[in-house]
Scaffold this motif. Structure first.
Motif, PDB file in Angstrom:
ATOM      1  N   SER A   1     -13.017   2.843  -3.125  1.00  0.00           N
ATOM      2  CA  SER A   1     -12.173   1.953  -2.334  1.00  0.00           C
ATOM      3  C   SER A   1     -12.191   0.525  -2.863  1.00  0.00           C
ATOM      4  O   SER A   1     -11.157  -0.147  -2.871  1.00  0.00           O
ATOM      5  CB  SER A   1     -12.614   1.964  -0.865  1.00  0.00           C
TER       6      SER A   1
ATOM      7  N   GLY B 211      -9.184   1.136  -4.873  1.00  0.00           N
ATOM      8  CA  GLY B 211      -8.312   0.996  -3.713  1.00  0.00           C
ATOM      9  C   GLY B 211      -7.980   2.289  -3.005  1.00  0.00           C
ATOM     10  O   GLY B 211      -7.040   2.335  -2.217  1.00  0.00           O
TER      11      GLY B 211
ATOM     12  N   PHE C 200      -4.504   2.699   8.307  1.00  0.00           N
ATOM     13  CA  PHE C 200      -4.764   1.740   7.238  1.00  0.00           C
ATOM     14  C   PHE C 200      -3.678   0.678   7.113  1.00  0.00           C
ATOM     15  O   PHE C 200      -3.667  -0.075   6.147  1.00  0.00           O
ATOM     16  CB  PHE C 200      -4.921   2.479   5.905  1.00  0.00           C
TER      17      PHE C 200
ATOM     18  N   ARG D 168      -2.346  -2.622  -3.116  1.00  0.00           N
ATOM     19  CA  ARG D 168      -3.621  -2.913  -2.440  1.00  0.00           C
ATOM     20  C   ARG D 168      -4.411  -1.631  -2.214  1.00  0.00           C
ATOM     21  O   ARG D 168      -5.554  -1.507  -2.639  1.00  0.00           O
ATOM     22  CB  ARG D 168      -3.368  -3.626  -1.114  1.00  0.00           C
ATOM     23  N   ARG D 169      -3.776  -0.669  -1.533  1.00  0.00           N
ATOM     24  CA  ARG D 169      -4.479   0.575  -1.218  1.00  0.00           C
ATOM     25  C   ARG D 169      -3.625   1.781  -1.560  1.00  0.00           C
ATOM     26  O   ARG D 169      -2.401   1.750  -1.424  1.00  0.00           O
ATOM     27  CB  ARG D 169      -4.830   0.650   0.276  1.00  0.00           C
TER      28      ARG D 169
ATOM     29  N   SER E  89       0.854  -1.191   0.000  1.00  0.00           N
ATOM     30  CA  SER E  89       0.000   0.000   0.000  1.00  0.00           C
ATOM     31  C   SER E  89       0.887   1.238   0.000  1.00  0.00           C
ATOM     32  O   SER E  89       2.033   1.198   0.467  1.00  0.00           O
ATOM     33  CB  SER E  89      -0.927   0.022   1.218  1.00  0.00           C
TER      34      SER E  89
ATOM     35  N   VAL F  69      -8.493   5.126  -0.323  1.00  0.00           N
ATOM     36  CA  VAL F  69      -9.102   5.519   0.945  1.00  0.00           C
ATOM     37  C   VAL F  69      -8.461   6.844   1.343  1.00  0.00           C
ATOM     38  O   VAL F  69      -7.464   7.265   0.763  1.00  0.00           O
ATOM     39  CB  VAL F  69      -8.900   4.445   2.033  1.00  0.00           C
TER      40      VAL F  69
END
Length: 473
Positions: free
Chosen positions: A363, A367, A407, A280-281, A255, A369
């Motif tokens: 999200s 991905g 996160f 991932r994020r 991330s 946030v």
């Protein structure tokens, strides 16, 4: 590869796009389709940073000879300009996070990684065409100095950079205003960054004026910067997975936390993810000027006025109208230029638009946030990072570290993109740590240099008059 505007107009290949900057219809250049890189990551692992940059950018700049891309990349990313041999080093900090060192360049900020390449690429294109370009841009602190250091002394380019009066740190002002090169012009506007950005957009949308005075742009609306920034997401993933066994690397997710103002940096991460880098994020971090956090948590985009955009201790993020958001929205609405244009007409007419029906996709599919922080959070985070890891970070990076902590997931490395080195923000570092950051003799001398700038009102006519008097022809 061909490019189109987010509002529908064909824009041609990469060379045309980086010279043109803003599209004639007011939209932003995007590739007709994104190249894929996921199945090539392992073959890229052994490349140096300039070699990787030439490879990644080459996917977008298919009209530039590979030998020229390699030359520009090696001239842009070397140890004469960057303090680390890696160009972008990675460093462990507190909370299981890793700092991605993007501030090793000549102006000590992440903008150097895009601007050094873009300056060289523009110089190549203009030299081939026998043309000149006057870069008219806006800065909240770091873009301006990075642009000027990439452009200074080039015969093909000049820079007219707008900055908000009294809204930057002493170091940021010294970096820009002490450049006395004939092709560098600093203009201090009575207003905030959004006012500067609006003035630039007004003159850029006047096609006759733009062509008469050979006006271009190197702020994050220029896709050349976006393409260069994708490189360090690929590099950071490769370096973060070097220690992972070869059998486990494929699809190994990390991330990224990204301090965000104008949305260009995190947009590059979105593109990297869409190209197949296992991300991932993407954690978007804002400060008190949290328009982007509001959008990604509610789906409602509602920029604020200058009076509603306070000056903060992370001033480069004091932005309430994020230019690059249009590129993301274009993807969200299915790359529909008519709907994109309609949303921006609605924004001009009402001051807002609503994509709350698409909120879950932000999200789940993309991905992304988000979170926000305050001055107190920055001070606490800077102090904790120093006490726990012995690493001094600047206030913008602190916004990223603070939001990232919410996160962090087990077995998913959290990579925080560094924004600038702490010596650029000595007052805030002193407040956090009780002592000022170490400033090199070279940079102490910079603060003492004479400065040159021109103050103007927040007025389009005043900017036009300045351009007419100072543009290179």
């Amino acid at each position: 590869m061909q490019y189109v505007s987010t509002r529908g107009t064909a824009m041609g290949p990469y060379q045309d796009v980086i010279v043109e900057g803003l599209a004639a219809d007011g939209g932003l250049a995007v590739p007709e389709s994104l190249p894929q890189i996921g199945d090539r990551l392992e073959e890229l692992r052994a490349l140096t940073y300039p070699e990787l940059a030439a490879t990644v950018i080459g996917l977008f700049a298919t009209d530039v000879p590979p030998t020229e891309l390699a030359r520009i990349a090696h001239e842009s990313y070397n140890t004469e300009k960057f303090r680390s041999a890696d160009i972008v080093p990675l460093k462990q900090i507190n909370g299981g996070m890793t700092l991605v060192g993007l501030s090793e360049g000549p102006t000590l900020a992440f903008k150097d990684l895009a601007m050094q390449f873009l300056g060289g690429a523009l110089d190549y294109v203009l030299t081939q065409r026998g043309e000149v370009l006057n870069i008219v841009g806006a800065t909240s602190g770091d873009t301006g100095s990075a642009a000027e250091y990439a452009i200074r002394g080039r015969d093909t380019l000049s820079a007219i950079i707008l900055s908000p009066q009294g809204r930057m740190s002493d170091f940021q002002r010294a970096q820009m205003y002490s450049l006395l090169d004939d092709n560098i012009h600093n203009v201090a506007v009575e207003g905030n960054f959004d006012d500067c950005q609006h003035l630039v957009k007004l003159v850029s949308q006047d096609l006759d004026f733009k062509r008469k005075h050979h006006i271009g742009a190197v702020n994050s609306i220029n896709f050349g910067r976006i393409s260069a920034q994708i490189t360090y997401y690929v590099w950071a993933w490769l370096r973060a997975t070097d220690a992972v066994s070869a059998t486990d690397r494929a699809g190994f997710e990390v991330s990224f936390a990204v301090p965000s103002g104008n949305f260009g940096n995190i947009l590059s991460g979105h593109y990297a993810r869409s190209m197949g880098v296992p991300i991932r994020r993407l954690v978007l971090a804002t400060n008190e000027n949290n328009v982007l956090h509001e959008f990604f948590s509610t789906g409602i985009y509602r920029p604020r006025s200058a009076e509603q955009t306070p000056a903060t201790s992370s001033p480069s993020m004091d932005v309430s109208k994020a230019s690059n958001l249009e590129r993301f929205v274009y993807e969200v609405v299915g790359r529909d230029p008519e709907r994109t244009a309609a949303l921006w007409r609605e924004l001009d007419e009402t001051g807002t638009f609503d994509l709350s029906s698409e909120l879950a996709r932000f999200s789940e599919e993309y991905g992304i946030v988000s979170g926000t922080s305050t001055h107190a959070h920055r001070i606490h985070t800077m102090r904790a990072t120093f006490e726990d890891a012995g690493v001094v970070i600047d206030p913008h990076t602190a916004d990223g570290v603070y939001v990232a902590a919410f996160f962090v997931e087990p077995a998913v490395p959290m990579l925080v993109l560094e924004t600038a080195l702490p010596e650029k923000f000595a007052a805030t570092v002193t407040e956090a740590l009780g002592e000022a950051p170490v400033v090199s003799a070279e940079h102490q001398a910079l603060l003492a240099l004479p400065q040159r700038t021109t103050d103007i009102a927040n007025d389009e006519a005043a900017l036009r008059a300045f351009i007419e008097a100072n543009a290179k022809h």
